[in-house]
Design a protein around this motif. Structure first.
Motif, short mmCIF file in Angstrom:
data_model
loop_
_atom_site.label_atom_id
_atom_site.label_comp_id
_atom_site.label_asym_id
_atom_site.label_seq_id
_atom_site.Cartn_x
_atom_site.Cartn_y
_atom_site.Cartn_z
N THR A 131 0.46 -0.95 -0.15
CA THR A 131 0.09 0.28 -0.24
C THR A 131 0.98 1.67 0.08
O THR A 131 0.62 1.69 -1.23
CB THR A 131 -1.02 0.08 0.92
OG1 THR A 131 -1.63 -1.63 0.91
CG2 THR A 131 -1.93 1.35 1.24
N ILE A 132 1.36 1.73 1.09
CA ILE A 132 2.91 2.65 1.45
C ILE A 132 3.88 3.08 0.20
O ILE A 132 4.11 3.41 -0.16
CB ILE A 132 3.15 2.87 2.55
CG1 ILE A 132 2.14 2.50 3.25
CG2 ILE A 132 3.95 3.93 2.23
CD1 ILE A 132 2.22 2.75 4.64
N GLY A 133 3.80 1.23 -0.74
CA GLY A 133 5.50 1.34 -1.63
C GLY A 133 6.25 1.44 -1.43
O GLY A 133 7.67 2.17 -1.67
N GLU A 134 7.50 1.20 -0.18
CA GLU A 134 8.44 1.62 1.00
C GLU A 134 8.80 0.13 1.84
O GLU A 134 7.44 -0.65 2.05
CB GLU A 134 8.55 2.53 1.52
CG GLU A 134 10.10 2.84 1.73
CD GLU A 134 9.90 4.35 2.64
OE1 GLU A 134 9.83 5.29 1.76
OE2 GLU A 134 10.35 4.23 3.69
N ASN A 135 10.10 -0.33 1.21
CA ASN A 135 10.32 -1.74 2.05
C ASN A 135 10.25 -1.66 3.56
O ASN A 135 10.53 0.14 4.14
CB ASN A 135 12.01 -2.17 1.75
CG ASN A 135 12.46 -3.69 2.66
OD1 ASN A 135 11.10 -4.38 2.59
ND2 ASN A 135 12.96 -3.77 2.74
N MET A 136 9.56 -2.90 4.43
CA MET A 136 9.50 -2.44 6.11
C MET A 136 10.45 -3.44 6.75
O MET A 136 9.93 -4.60 5.99
CB MET A 136 8.01 -1.93 6.52
CG MET A 136 7.32 -1.01 6.02
SD MET A 136 5.97 -1.16 6.05
CE MET A 136 5.30 0.56 4.69
N THR A 137 10.34 -3.16 7.92
CA THR A 137 10.87 -4.98 8.14
C THR A 137 11.05 -4.24 9.85
O THR A 137 11.09 -3.55 10.82
CB THR A 137 12.65 -5.46 8.20
OG1 THR A 137 13.07 -3.64 8.68
CG2 THR A 137 12.35 -5.78 7.22
N LEU A 138 10.51 -6.00 10.98
CA LEU A 138 10.48 -6.64 12.08
C LEU A 138 11.52 -6.22 12.09
O LEU A 138 12.56 -7.39 12.21
CB LEU A 138 9.29 -6.45 12.57
CG LEU A 138 9.64 -6.82 13.79
CD1 LEU A 138 9.35 -5.54 14.90
CD2 LEU A 138 8.50 -8.30 14.30
N ARG A 139 12.66 -5.24 12.56
CA ARG A 139 13.69 -5.90 13.54
C ARG A 139 14.58 -6.54 14.64
O ARG A 139 14.60 -6.95 14.62
CB ARG A 139 14.57 -4.11 13.23
CG ARG A 139 16.18 -4.08 13.18
CD ARG A 139 16.46 -3.09 13.56
NE ARG A 139 18.20 -3.50 14.02
CZ ARG A 139 19.79 -2.53 14.75
NH1 ARG A 139 18.71 -1.69 14.70
NH2 ARG A 139 20.63 -2.61 14.76
N ARG A 140 13.25 -5.78 15.38
CA ARG A 140 13.60 -6.54 16.66
C ARG A 140 12.73 -5.98 17.70
O ARG A 140 12.06 -5.00 17.86
CB ARG A 140 15.41 -5.89 17.36
CG ARG A 140 15.56 -4.49 17.77
CD ARG A 140 17.03 -3.95 18.42
NE ARG A 140 16.97 -2.33 18.02
CZ ARG A 140 18.22 -1.52 18.52
NH1 ARG A 140 18.92 -2.50 19.42
NH2 ARG A 140 18.13 0.38 18.23
N ALA A 141 12.33 -6.93 18.91
CA ALA A 141 11.59 -6.40 19.91
C ALA A 141 12.36 -7.11 21.27
O ALA A 141 13.15 -7.75 21.60
CB ALA A 141 10.39 -7.31 20.10
N ALA A 142 11.88 -6.06 22.69
CA ALA A 142 12.16 -6.39 23.83
C ALA A 142 11.10 -6.59 24.96
O ALA A 142 10.00 -5.75 24.78
CB ALA A 142 13.39 -5.36 24.25
N ALA A 143 11.36 -7.61 26.07
CA ALA A 143 10.09 -7.48 27.00
C ALA A 143 10.76 -7.36 28.29
O ALA A 143 11.59 -8.03 28.49
CB ALA A 143 9.51 -8.28 27.26
#
Length: 308
Positions: A131-143
């Protein structure tokens, strides 16, 4: 013998701020070992920015989601800062944060595989890309979580509630009042955002990092001709100073520099209504450790116009 390339010399110069010839010599002396070359320059007093982090170039947002005694940080990257201001992208980051909070995992692949309705997080990311036309990535998460107490958060350069360019969560264990504890936690999170401590206390530091610091201090004064017994005392004193710089509990509290963070927490216990223990913290700065290829914007425009 290791081949010392121009790119390697430039990388060392970017890390340390030392001159090109000094960087080349350092790499030659250490057979191309980057970390050893950094230490070599420090020992010679040639490094102007030995602690400087790698250039930050990636765009996107940090999301901080907290609910009582648990909280998460997620980093979702995009190609440009324009996307970070997009409502759809912001909603995506918040949704990913909620999934991370309630799924009980911080593994990126597990979060991407988690279901949101009938689709997965990975599908939601793919649809946003389309939809937006740009690459996206979930890089990291912490809890972080505590049995009793709160997880507090702070976002610097916030673009909207729960989203910003730098995020911190900190866990405080206590039986005291939740509202007072949350206020204290936010102050500590702001401190962490500003000072970027390496660990909670000396015991939490990487032993290899401490060993390197000791070696740098010892070699520096050995080159000045100091005797070993004097060097030992200097190194011990130098490490204490180092701990005050990089360990959260020993740092001077930014809200009251006359106290350490540990002292500030102790003094706050009366207001909170019980003992308080910081059990952990996480600090995410957007794009830290990621280097984006530099581009010549004018050349790109000229090329697009058929002039390049």
């Amino acid at each position: 013998m290791a081949t010392i390339t121009a790119a390697l010399v430039k990388e060392l110069r970017d890390k340390t701020g030392a001159g090109m010839m000094d960087c080349k010599q350092a790499l030659n002396e250490t057979a191309g070992d980057m970390e050893a070359a950094v230490d070599w320059l420090r020992k010679k007093g040639l490094s102007k920015a030995a602690k400087k982090a790698g250039r930050v170039a990636a765009e996107g947002l940090i999301g901080a989601i907290v609910e009582g005694a648990k909280g998460v940080l997620v980093e979702v990257n995009s190609e440009t800062d324009f996307v970070a201001r997009n409502d759809q992208f912001q909603g995506l980051v918040k949704m990913i944060g909620q999934v991370a909070l309630h799924s009980g995992t911080t593994d990126v692949e597990a979060i991407k595989a988690a279901k949101v309705g009938s689709a997965t997080v990975e599908t939601a990311i793919s649809e946003a890309i389309a939809t937006i036309g740009e690459n996206m990535t979930l890089r990291r998460a912490a809890a972080l979580s505590v049995g009793q107490g709160v997880v507090a958060s702070y976002l610097h350069n916030a673009v909207t509630d729960g989203l910003g360019k730098l995020g911190v969560i900190v866990a405080l264990e206590s039986t005291g009042q939740a509202d007072e504890l949350t206020a204290l936690g936010r102050q500590i999170a702001m401190h962490i955002a500003a000072t970027n401590p390496a660990a909670l206390d000396a015991a939490g530091l990487d032993p290899e990092v401490v060993r390197r610091e000791k070696d740098v201090l010892a070699d520096k004064y050995r080159q000045q001709g100091k005797p070993d017994n004097v060097i030992e005392k200097i190194v011990e004193s130098g490490l204490k100073t180092y701990y005050k710089e990089v360990c959260l509990l020993e740092q001077a509290f930014i809200h009251d520099s006359g106290k350490s963070v540990a002292q500030a927490v102790k003094e706050a216990e009366g207001k909170v209504g019980g003992p308080v223990k910081i059990t952990g913290f996480v600090r995410y700065a957007l794009g830290e450790g990621i280097e984006k290829q530099e581009s010549d914007f004018a050349a790109e425009v000229a090329a697009a116009a058929g002039q390049g």
